[in-house]
Design an enzyme around this catalytic site. Structure first.
Site, PDB file in Angstrom:
ATOM      1  N   TRP A  20     -56.554 -63.517 105.379  1.00 27.41           N
ATOM      2  CA  TRP A  20     -57.298 -64.584 104.724  1.00 27.41           C
ATOM      3  C   TRP A  20     -56.609 -65.888 105.064  1.00 27.41           C
ATOM      4  CZ3 TRP A  20     -61.926 -64.289 102.617  1.00 27.41           C
ATOM      5  CH2 TRP A  20     -62.380 -63.050 102.148  1.00 27.41           C
ATOM      6  N   ALA A  53     -53.395 -60.921 100.659  1.00 26.49           N
ATOM      7  CA  ALA A  53     -52.081 -60.881 100.036  1.00 26.49           C
ATOM      8  C   ALA A  53     -51.881 -59.645  99.166  1.00 26.49           C
ATOM      9  CB  ALA A  53     -51.865 -62.139  99.203  1.00 26.49           C
ATOM     10  N   PHE A  54     -52.944 -59.221  98.506  1.00 25.88           N
ATOM     11  CA  PHE A  54     -52.842 -58.106  97.570  1.00 25.88           C
ATOM     12  C   PHE A  54     -52.354 -56.827  98.258  1.00 25.88           C
ATOM     13  CE2 PHE A  54     -54.502 -54.974  94.495  1.00 25.88           C
ATOM     14  CZ  PHE A  54     -54.001 -55.522  93.328  1.00 25.88           C
ATOM     15  N   GLU A  55     -52.610 -56.688  99.537  1.00 29.66           N
ATOM     16  CA  GLU A  55     -52.209 -55.489 100.284  1.00 29.66           C
ATOM     17  C   GLU A  55     -50.762 -55.544 100.776  1.00 29.66           C
ATOM     18  OE1 GLU A  55     -56.443 -55.825  99.954  1.00 29.66           O
ATOM     19  OE2 GLU A  55     -55.118 -57.242 100.987  1.00 29.66           O
ATOM     20  N   VAL A  79     -55.464 -68.685  97.434  1.00 26.29           N
ATOM     21  CA  VAL A  79     -56.130 -69.874  96.892  1.00 26.29           C
ATOM     22  C   VAL A  79     -57.133 -69.496  95.815  1.00 26.29           C
ATOM     23  CG1 VAL A  79     -55.826 -71.121  99.059  1.00 26.29           C
ATOM     24  CG2 VAL A  79     -57.964 -69.931  98.623  1.00 26.29           C
ATOM     25  N   ARG A  85     -59.137 -65.460  89.091  1.00 22.60           N
ATOM     26  CA  ARG A  85     -57.929 -66.238  88.846  1.00 22.60           C
ATOM     27  C   ARG A  85     -56.903 -65.917  89.914  1.00 22.60           C
ATOM     28  NH1 ARG A  85     -56.958 -68.295  83.575  1.00 22.60           N
ATOM     29  NH2 ARG A  85     -55.030 -68.907  84.608  1.00 22.60           N
TER      30      ARG A  85
END
Length: 163
Positions: A20, A53-55, A79, A85
Site C-alpha cells: 500500500w 502493514a497488517f501482514e 494512513v 481507524r
C-alpha cells in the site's frame, strides 16, 4: 552506553515492505539498501513484499524464527482512509513487531509511519516520500547500533553462562 564503532561482521537483514502506498514505501526501502551498502558493506539484504502493514508482524516473526536473519526491518505507510481507524492498525502492527522480536530474540525495526493528516495530494506525497528516504537511512543506523551492541554482549553472556 553509546557506541559509534562499526558493526563489521557480515549481517543478513530481512526487509519487509508493505505494498500500500508503494510509491512512498519504496523510497525508504531504496534508501535503506543504499545506506546499508555504506554502513554495513558486508550485509545481505533480502526483501519481502506483503499487501499491507497488517501482514508484517507475522512475516517478521516467521523470518526471525528461520535463524537466517540478524535483523528484520518492516516498512509501511499507514494512513487514514476514512473507512477505519488507522491508529488501530498502526498500534496492532507496532505491538506485533515488538512481540515478534521479544519472542524470537531477533531485533525487529519499524519504519512504519502513521501521519495524522495525509491526502494523496502532490505536495503531501512529495513530503512523505522525502521523509521516508531519511527514515530508511536512519533505520540502517539503528540496525548497525543494535547489531554492534548485540555482538558486544555476546561474549559477556557466554562468560556468565559458563561460570
Amino acid at each position: 552506553m553509546t557506541n559509534s564503532s562499526p558493526y563489521t561482521s557480515p549481517a543478513r537483514i530481512a526487509v519487509i515492505r508493505a505494498r500500500w502506498h508503494s510509491d512512498i514505501v519504496d523510497r525508504a526501502h531504496d534508501s535503506f539498501v543504499s545506506e546499508a551498502a555504506t554502513q554495513l558493506p558486508q550485509a545481505q539484504v533480502d526483501t519481502f513484499d506483503v499487501p499491507g502493514a497488517f501482514e508484517m508482524p507475522l512475516l517478521a516473526k516467521k523470518l526471525a524464527e528461520t535463524g537466517r536473519y540478524d535483523a528484520v526491518v518492516a516498512i509501511a505507510f499507514v494512513v487514514d482512509g476514512g473507512i477505519y481507524r488507522h491508529d488501530f492498525v498502526a498500534g496492532a502492527v507496532i505491538d506485533g513487531l515488538m512481540q515478534a522480536q521479544m519472542t524470537t530474540g531477533i531485533p525487529v525495526f519499524s519504519v512504519s509511519l502513521t501521519p495524522h493528516n495525509y491526502q494523496p495530494a502532490d505536495v503531501l506525497t512529495a513530503f512523505f516520500a522525502d521523509h521516508f528516504v531519511k527514515k530508511g537511512a536512519e533505520a540502517v543506523e539503528a540496525v548497525r547500533q543494535v547489531l554492534t551492541l548485540t555482538a558486544q554482549l555476546a561474549p559477556a553472556q557466554a562468560t556468565r553462562k559458563s561460570a
